[in-house]
Each structure stands twice: as structure tokens, then as C-alpha cells.
Design a protein around this motif. Structure first.
Motif, PDB file in Angstrom:
ATOM      1  N   GLY A 182      14.839 -52.190 -11.222  1.00 30.97           N
ATOM      2  CA  GLY A 182      15.069 -50.755 -11.325  1.00 30.97           C
ATOM      3  C   GLY A 182      16.036 -50.406 -12.438  1.00 30.97           C
ATOM      4  N   VAL A 183      17.062 -51.224 -12.605  1.00 32.01           N
ATOM      5  CA  VAL A 183      18.038 -50.983 -13.669  1.00 32.01           C
ATOM      6  C   VAL A 183      17.387 -51.166 -15.040  1.00 32.01           C
ATOM      7  CG1 VAL A 183      20.232 -51.743 -14.647  1.00 32.01           C
ATOM      8  CG2 VAL A 183      19.924 -51.691 -12.178  1.00 32.01           C
ATOM      9  N   ASP A 184      16.569 -52.196 -15.193  1.00 32.00           N
ATOM     10  CA  ASP A 184      15.863 -52.391 -16.466  1.00 32.00           C
ATOM     11  C   ASP A 184      14.915 -51.233 -16.754  1.00 32.00           C
ATOM     12  OD1 ASP A 184      17.089 -54.754 -17.146  1.00 32.00           O
ATOM     13  OD2 ASP A 184      15.554 -56.034 -16.253  1.00 32.00           O
ATOM     14  N   ALA A 185      14.257 -50.726 -15.724  1.00 28.20           N
ATOM     15  CA  ALA A 185      13.360 -49.582 -15.909  1.00 28.20           C
ATOM     16  C   ALA A 185      14.145 -48.348 -16.362  1.00 28.20           C
ATOM     17  CB  ALA A 185      12.600 -49.297 -14.616  1.00 28.20           C
ATOM     18  N   ALA A 186      15.288 -48.097 -15.723  1.00 27.37           N
ATOM     19  CA  ALA A 186      16.105 -46.936 -16.093  1.00 27.37           C
ATOM     20  C   ALA A 186      16.632 -47.068 -17.511  1.00 27.37           C
ATOM     21  CB  ALA A 186      17.266 -46.791 -15.107  1.00 27.37           C
ATOM     22  N   SER A 187      17.077 -48.266 -17.887  1.00 27.94           N
ATOM     23  CA  SER A 187      17.602 -48.465 -19.242  1.00 27.94           C
ATOM     24  C   SER A 187      16.501 -48.342 -20.288  1.00 27.94           C
ATOM     25  CB  SER A 187      18.283 -49.837 -19.356  1.00 27.94           C
ATOM     26  OG  SER A 187      17.369 -50.885 -19.143  1.00 27.94           O
ATOM     27  N   THR A 188      15.284 -48.758 -19.939  1.00 29.05           N
ATOM     28  CA  THR A 188      14.163 -48.602 -20.864  1.00 29.05           C
ATOM     29  C   THR A 188      13.851 -47.138 -21.096  1.00 29.05           C
ATOM     30  OG1 THR A 188      13.193 -50.712 -20.150  1.00 29.05           O
ATOM     31  CG2 THR A 188      11.728 -49.164 -21.273  1.00 29.05           C
ATOM     32  N   LEU A 189      13.841 -46.346 -20.007  1.00 29.03           N
ATOM     33  CA  LEU A 189      13.577 -44.913 -20.141  1.00 29.03           C
ATOM     34  C   LEU A 189      14.655 -44.226 -20.969  1.00 29.03           C
ATOM     35  CD1 LEU A 189      12.261 -43.494 -16.733  1.00 29.03           C
ATOM     36  CD2 LEU A 189      11.075 -43.653 -18.926  1.00 29.03           C
ATOM     37  N   LEU A 190      15.925 -44.528 -20.684  1.00 27.53           N
ATOM     38  CA  LEU A 190      17.009 -43.905 -21.425  1.00 27.53           C
ATOM     39  C   LEU A 190      16.967 -44.334 -22.890  1.00 27.53           C
ATOM     40  CD1 LEU A 190      19.531 -42.138 -21.445  1.00 27.53           C
ATOM     41  CD2 LEU A 190      20.882 -44.164 -20.880  1.00 27.53           C
TER      42      LEU A 190
ATOM     43  N   ALA B 161      16.651 -41.868 -25.960  1.00 28.53           N
ATOM     44  CA  ALA B 161      17.687 -41.840 -26.990  1.00 28.53           C
ATOM     45  C   ALA B 161      17.093 -42.074 -28.372  1.00 28.53           C
ATOM     46  CB  ALA B 161      18.747 -42.897 -26.676  1.00 28.53           C
ATOM     47  N   SER B 162      16.137 -43.005 -28.465  1.00 29.62           N
ATOM     48  CA  SER B 162      15.478 -43.257 -29.750  1.00 29.62           C
ATOM     49  C   SER B 162      14.727 -42.023 -30.220  1.00 29.62           C
ATOM     50  CB  SER B 162      14.511 -44.440 -29.613  1.00 29.62           C
ATOM     51  OG  SER B 162      15.204 -45.625 -29.283  1.00 29.62           O
TER      52      SER B 162
ATOM     53  N   TYR C 193      15.839 -36.314 -34.175  1.00 32.02           N
ATOM     54  CA  TYR C 193      16.081 -34.880 -34.347  1.00 32.02           C
ATOM     55  C   TYR C 193      17.542 -34.578 -34.694  1.00 32.02           C
ATOM     56  CZ  TYR C 193      11.444 -34.149 -32.415  1.00 32.02           C
ATOM     57  OH  TYR C 193      10.083 -34.171 -32.214  1.00 32.02           O
ATOM     58  N   VAL C 194      18.350 -35.601 -34.883  1.00 30.11           N
ATOM     59  CA  VAL C 194      19.745 -35.395 -35.266  1.00 30.11           C
ATOM     60  C   VAL C 194      19.807 -35.147 -36.769  1.00 30.11           C
ATOM     61  CG1 VAL C 194      22.038 -36.405 -35.358  1.00 30.11           C
ATOM     62  CG2 VAL C 194      20.580 -36.815 -33.368  1.00 30.11           C
TER      63      VAL C 194
ATOM     64  N   ARG D  71      22.893 -49.820 -23.163  1.00 35.63           N
ATOM     65  CA  ARG D  71      21.595 -50.017 -23.827  1.00 35.63           C
ATOM     66  C   ARG D  71      21.093 -48.717 -24.466  1.00 35.63           C
ATOM     67  NH1 ARG D  71      17.050 -53.488 -20.948  1.00 35.63           N
ATOM     68  NH2 ARG D  71      16.292 -53.253 -23.079  1.00 35.63           N
ATOM     69  N   GLY D  72      21.300 -47.599 -23.778  1.00 33.18           N
ATOM     70  CA  GLY D  72      20.864 -46.319 -24.332  1.00 33.18           C
ATOM     71  C   GLY D  72      21.592 -45.968 -25.619  1.00 33.18           C
ATOM     72  N   SER D  73      22.904 -46.211 -25.667  1.00 34.98           N
ATOM     73  CA  SER D  73      23.682 -45.905 -26.869  1.00 34.98           C
ATOM     74  C   SER D  73      23.270 -46.791 -28.044  1.00 34.98           C
ATOM     75  CB  SER D  73      25.175 -46.056 -26.584  1.00 34.98           C
ATOM     76  OG  SER D  73      25.486 -47.386 -26.183  1.00 34.98           O
ATOM     77  N   TYR D  74      22.936 -48.053 -27.743  1.00 35.55           N
ATOM     78  CA  TYR D  74      22.462 -48.946 -28.810  1.00 35.55           C
ATOM     79  C   TYR D  74      21.107 -48.486 -29.334  1.00 35.55           C
ATOM     80  CZ  TYR D  74      20.672 -53.178 -31.066  1.00 35.55           C
ATOM     81  OH  TYR D  74      20.110 -54.063 -31.965  1.00 35.55           O
ATOM     82  N   GLN D  75      20.190 -48.152 -28.430  1.00 43.91           N
ATOM     83  CA  GLN D  75      18.861 -47.715 -28.841  1.00 43.91           C
ATOM     84  C   GLN D  75      18.897 -46.387 -29.585  1.00 43.91           C
ATOM     85  OE1 GLN D  75      16.163 -49.478 -28.725  1.00 43.91           O
ATOM     86  NE2 GLN D  75      17.084 -51.169 -27.592  1.00 43.91           N
ATOM     87  N   PHE D  76      19.922 -45.589 -29.370  1.00 44.15           N
ATOM     88  CA  PHE D  76      20.067 -44.337 -30.118  1.00 44.15           C
ATOM     89  C   PHE D  76      20.271 -44.601 -31.604  1.00 44.15           C
ATOM     90  CE2 PHE D  76      23.060 -41.253 -31.996  1.00 44.15           C
ATOM     91  CZ  PHE D  76      22.287 -40.099 -31.925  1.00 44.15           C
ATOM     92  N   LEU D  77      21.040 -45.641 -31.932  1.00 38.96           N
ATOM     93  CA  LEU D  77      21.350 -45.923 -33.330  1.00 38.96           C
ATOM     94  C   LEU D  77      20.279 -46.754 -34.031  1.00 38.96           C
ATOM     95  CD1 LEU D  77      25.209 -46.620 -33.320  1.00 38.96           C
ATOM     96  CD2 LEU D  77      23.994 -44.556 -34.034  1.00 38.96           C
TER      97      LEU D  77
END
Length: 481
Positions: A300-308, A312-313, A318-319, A362-368
Motif C-alpha cells: 500500500g505504501v509503494d502504491a501511494a508513493s507511486t501515485l504521488l 508530482a512529475s 506546469y511550474v 519519493r514524491g519530492s524526488y520525482q518532482f525534480l
């Protein structure tokens, strides 16, 4: 008549019927989705530490897991070159065979050596991921690249999400054992091998298998120009000379400030990111050593991090800011945020708080990541871009290997998981300080340039009143005359 002439000049890939192109897209996306469905992957560490295998935490942390980094380091460059030389499909077959080997060893292996061999094959599968991302572009024309990249990336993320959710549902609701889940994963990866066999074999590749005449009448690429230069100069085969020359050109391009900054981010931050990723399940087991499989929520945690991460990506596209001015500050703030999350993960005794920190990390990393890809690729040709990302990944792997040897391996410090995460916290803190100092330097230089421009403008404005009366007196004299 002119329209007919234009059609005859189109490359063969341009004249493929639209229906066939759609079938290729569908099959590639379906393949990318299915090869990611491995529901037991999120539960490998609790499986190794549990009664099924009964390895100690020291064995998993200091003897088994480090082999993944060493394996990836050893096979990265050979697979990078073989992927292009063999035209992708054989390497994809190797990836599927390696996946099957992983789950056969997980199911049948009982010794530390067997699990180390399992980690070796895991490193091979990670190195061969480049084959899929490169393969999709060899079958379609440049006009379809963006759509194919979007479709294939979405298929992969959807596969990872489905795999994580399926694994969690099997564990929590179905009461399925980790061993049974690994048998299910073995079935999925075996099906993936069948799908790989039916993939179309590309006739061209980026470096070693370019057709005669430079890409079917398209605009000549860097390699095409080099190939013609080598023929005119009578030097050795263009493949070797072109690659060597491109490496030298990449070295010259590395002087660009934004390319330097984001390449350094790719090397240093991705090394720390993957080290955290390799050992976080051990940390979770340390914080919450549950004997009931239904209380393990890794899927479940991996699924949530994948979605986030996917969100984020997407949001990063759009930034709209001046990245030449704000890149260092954004990277510094995100890295400092990640350092704080690592400290929280390592000091909390609440497993849910640790899960949340992991998802945000993971979300913050995937954002960049998409920002880095755009900033690096924006001023490079396709061939240069491939080399730059390959070189960045290689140096990140070297750094990751050095840290693993010193920190995690039993032949080094052999630290347990909590001290390791303190090291990773210090590592990201140091990176954040460096990035923020660079941001201060950029701000000072920008302020000085702005002040100099304002002074120059003020001087010009001060000279205008003196010039205007002089001009008027001249005009008056002319009128009197």
C-alpha cells in the motif's frame, strides 16, 4: 503531383498504416504494464526476515542487499552498449530471464549465497531498464516520440501501482503468504518472457545500427555528421570514432551552468535516493517487526508513493519559473526537506509516520526528475542527451557503490539500518547546505548585475536633459538663419 513526390520521399516508417502503429503502441504499453506486475516485490525484505527464509537482519543488511549495488555497477556499462548494438530486444529477453531467475531463487534458495545471486540478477534487471525506454523510439518516427514517451511511462507507472495494490490486497484481505505471493510473481514474470519473444525486432538503433544515409532522409543527426566526417578523413570505423568524439563534445558541453547543476543533482541526489530505497524495508521491519503478515503494509505504501510521484512529475511540467535564477534554491529547499524526512523516518517509533515520510520523500524526488530531464536535454541533441544521462547514471552508481562499501558492507563499517539512515541524513543535509550556498551566490551575482544595469540606465537618463537643450538651440539657430 507535388504531394505524390513528397510521399515517395517519406521514410518507410512514415508510411506504416495508422492501424499498425496503434497496434504497436498498444502492445508496447501492454508489455510495459505486465512486466511491472510483480506483487511480491514490495514484500521481499519481510519475506527474507520472516519464518520462510529466517535470515538475520545483519545478513540481509550487510551481506545480501549490498550485492544489488555492486551488480548494477558491474553490468551497467556493458548493458548500455549491448542494448544499442544488439538492437534492444535481446536485452529485453535478458531482463525477463533475470526476473524469472530472481523469483526462482526467492522460492527455492535457502542460503545467503543464493540470495546474493538473487540480488545480482536484480541488478541486471535494473541495468536493462534502459532497453525498454530506448526500444520504443526505434519503432516510430520522431513525430510520435512525445506521445510514445507519455504512453509508455503511464503504462509502467500503472503497472507498478497495480502490482503494489494487488500484493497488498492479497496479503491483507486474502491472507496469502509471502511464499505464495512469490509464486504468483513468478507466474507474471514468466508471462512477461512470452510477451518479450513476440516483440518486433528493430532494424535500427541510436549509435551502432544506423541505416545508410542518416535516418531515412530526416535531418542529419550528430552521428550522421560524424560518420561523413570520418569517411572524408579516411579514419577508423565511424562507430568508434563518433562515440569518442561525442564523449569529448559532452565534456565541452559540461561547461554550461545549468547542465552542470542538474547533472550534479542527478549524480548525488539519485545515489542517496536509491540507497534509501534499498534499505527502507529493513527500517520498517525494525520499527514494526510484525509477526502477522496482514499487518505489513509495504504494498500500500509503494502504491501511494507511486501515485504521488506520478502526480508530482505531472505537476512539475506546469511550474513556470526562471530556472536559471531559481534552480539552486529549489533544489536546496527540496533536498533540505528530504533530509528532514530521513531524520523523521529514522527517529520515529510510529510506523505510519515513517510510511508517510517515505511517500513524501519519493514524491519530492520525482518532482525534480522531469525538471532535471528538461534542463539537461533542452540544449542537447538526442545522441548527446543519451550519453549525458548514461554518464550521469554511471557516476551516480559509482558514488552509490563507494557509500555502500564504506557504510553497509560487512567489510566496511557494516552499520545496522538505523546508523545507516543517520549517515544518509547527514549526506542530504550536506547537499542541502551546498545547494543553498550556491543559491546565495546566484542571488548576489544577479543583484549586482541588476544594480549595474540600473546604474547604466540612470547615467543614460542623466545625459538626456543636456542633449535635448543643445538640440533645441541648434534647431532655433537654423530657424533664425
Amino acid at each position: 503531383m507535388p504531394k505524390k513526390d513528397d510521399d515517395t520521399k517519406k521514410p518507410a516508417s512514415e508510411t506504416v498504416p495508422d492501424q499498425r502503429w496503434k497496434l504497436q503502441v498498444f502492445y508496447l504499453c501492454f508489455y510495459g504494464f505486465m512486466t511491472q506486475v510483480r506483487p511480491g516485490e514490495s514484500f521481499i525484505t519481510p519475506y527474507l526476515l520472516g519464518p520462510d527464509k529466517n535470515f538475520t537482519q545483519a545478513e540481509v543488511t550487510n551481506m545480501i542487499t549490498p550485492v544489488l549495488t555492486y551488480s548494477y555497477m558491474a553490468v551497467l556499462v556493458p548493458i548500455f552498449l549491448l542494448t544499442d548494438y544488439l538492437r534492444y530486444k535481446p536485452v529485453l529477453v535478458l531482463q525477463s530471464l533475470s526476473h524469472i531467475s530472481i523469483w526462482l531463487l526467492l522460492v527455492l534458495g535457502t542460503s545467503v549465497l543464493a540470495m546474493q545471486l538473487m540480488e545480482y540478477f536484480y541488478g541486471v534487471t535494473m541495468a536493462t531498464r534502459i532497453a525498454y525506454s530506448s526500444y520504443i523510439f526505434s519503432l516510430v518516427t520522431p513525430s510520435h516520440y512525445q506521445r510514445m514517451a507519455s504512453y509508455s511511462r503511464s503504462a509502467v507507472l500503472l503497472g507498478v501501482f497495480t502490482s503494489s495494490v494487488l500484493g497488498q490486497l492479497c496479503i491483507t484481505l486474502g491472507g496469502v503468504s509471502f511464499l505464495t505471493l512469490n509464486y504468483v510473481s513468478l507466474g507474471f514474470v514468466s508471462f512477461g518472457l512470452i510477451l518479450t519473444i513476440f516483440l518486433e525486432q528493430p532494424q535500427r538503433s541510436l549509435f551502432f545500427n544506423r541505416p545508410e544515409g542518416a535516418g531515412d532522409g530526416a535531418v542529419p543527426t550528430e552521428l550522421d555528421k560524424m560518420a561523413r566526417g570520418d569517411v572524408q578523413g579516411g579514419t577508423q570505423g565511424w562507430r568508434e570514432a563518433a562515440l569518442c568524439r561525442m564523449l569529448r563534445e559532452v565534456g565541452a558541453l559540461a561547461r554550461q551552468p545549468q547542465l552542470q547543476l542538474w547533472s550534479l543533482w542527478w549524480v548525488f541526489n539519485s545515489a542517496g535516493y536509491y540507497l534509501m530505497l534499498y534499505y527502507v524495508q529493513i527500517l520498517w521491519n525494525e520499527i514494526y517487526p510484525s509477526t502477522d503478515n496482514r499487518q505489513v503494509h509495504n504494498g500500500g505504501v509503494d502504491a501511494a508513493s507511486t501515485l504521488l510521484g506520478a502526480g508530482a512529475s505531472f505537476a512539475a511540467g506546469y511550474v513556470k519559473i526562471r530556472w536559471t535564477l531559481w534552480s539552486e534554491l529549489v533544489i536546496g529547499v527540496v533536498t533540505a526537506f528530504q533530509a528532514g524526512l530521513l531524520l523523521l523516518m529514522n527517529t520515529t517509533s510510529n510506523i505510519w509516520l515513517c510510511y508517510a515520510a517515505y511517500v513524501l520523500f519519493r514524491g519530492s524526488y520525482q518532482f525534480l526528475v522531469p525538471v532535471a530531464i528538461f534542463q539537461i536535454a533542452t540544449s542537447l541533441s538526442k545522441e548527446h542527451c543519451a550519453l549525458v544521462f548514461g554518464v550521469n547514471t554511471f557516476f551516480a552508481t559509482v558514488l552509490k557503490t563507494i557509500i555502500t562499501v564504506i557504510v553497509a558492507d560487512k567489510r566496511g563499517l557494516g552499520l545496522s539500518v538505523h546508523p545507516q539512515f543517520y549517515v544518509y541524513f547527514g549526506y542530504f543535509t550536506l547537499l542541502a547546505v551546498v545547494y543553498l550556498l550556491l543559491a546565495v551566490g546566484v542571488g548576489i551575482r544577479y543583484s549586482r548585475r541588476k544594480q549595474a544595469a540600473e546604474l547604466a540606465l540612470a547615467k543614460e537618463l542623466c545625459q538626456l536633459p543636456a542633449e535635448v537643450p543643445a538640440q533645441k538651440s541648434t534647431e532655433a539657430g537654423a530657424v533664425q538663419a
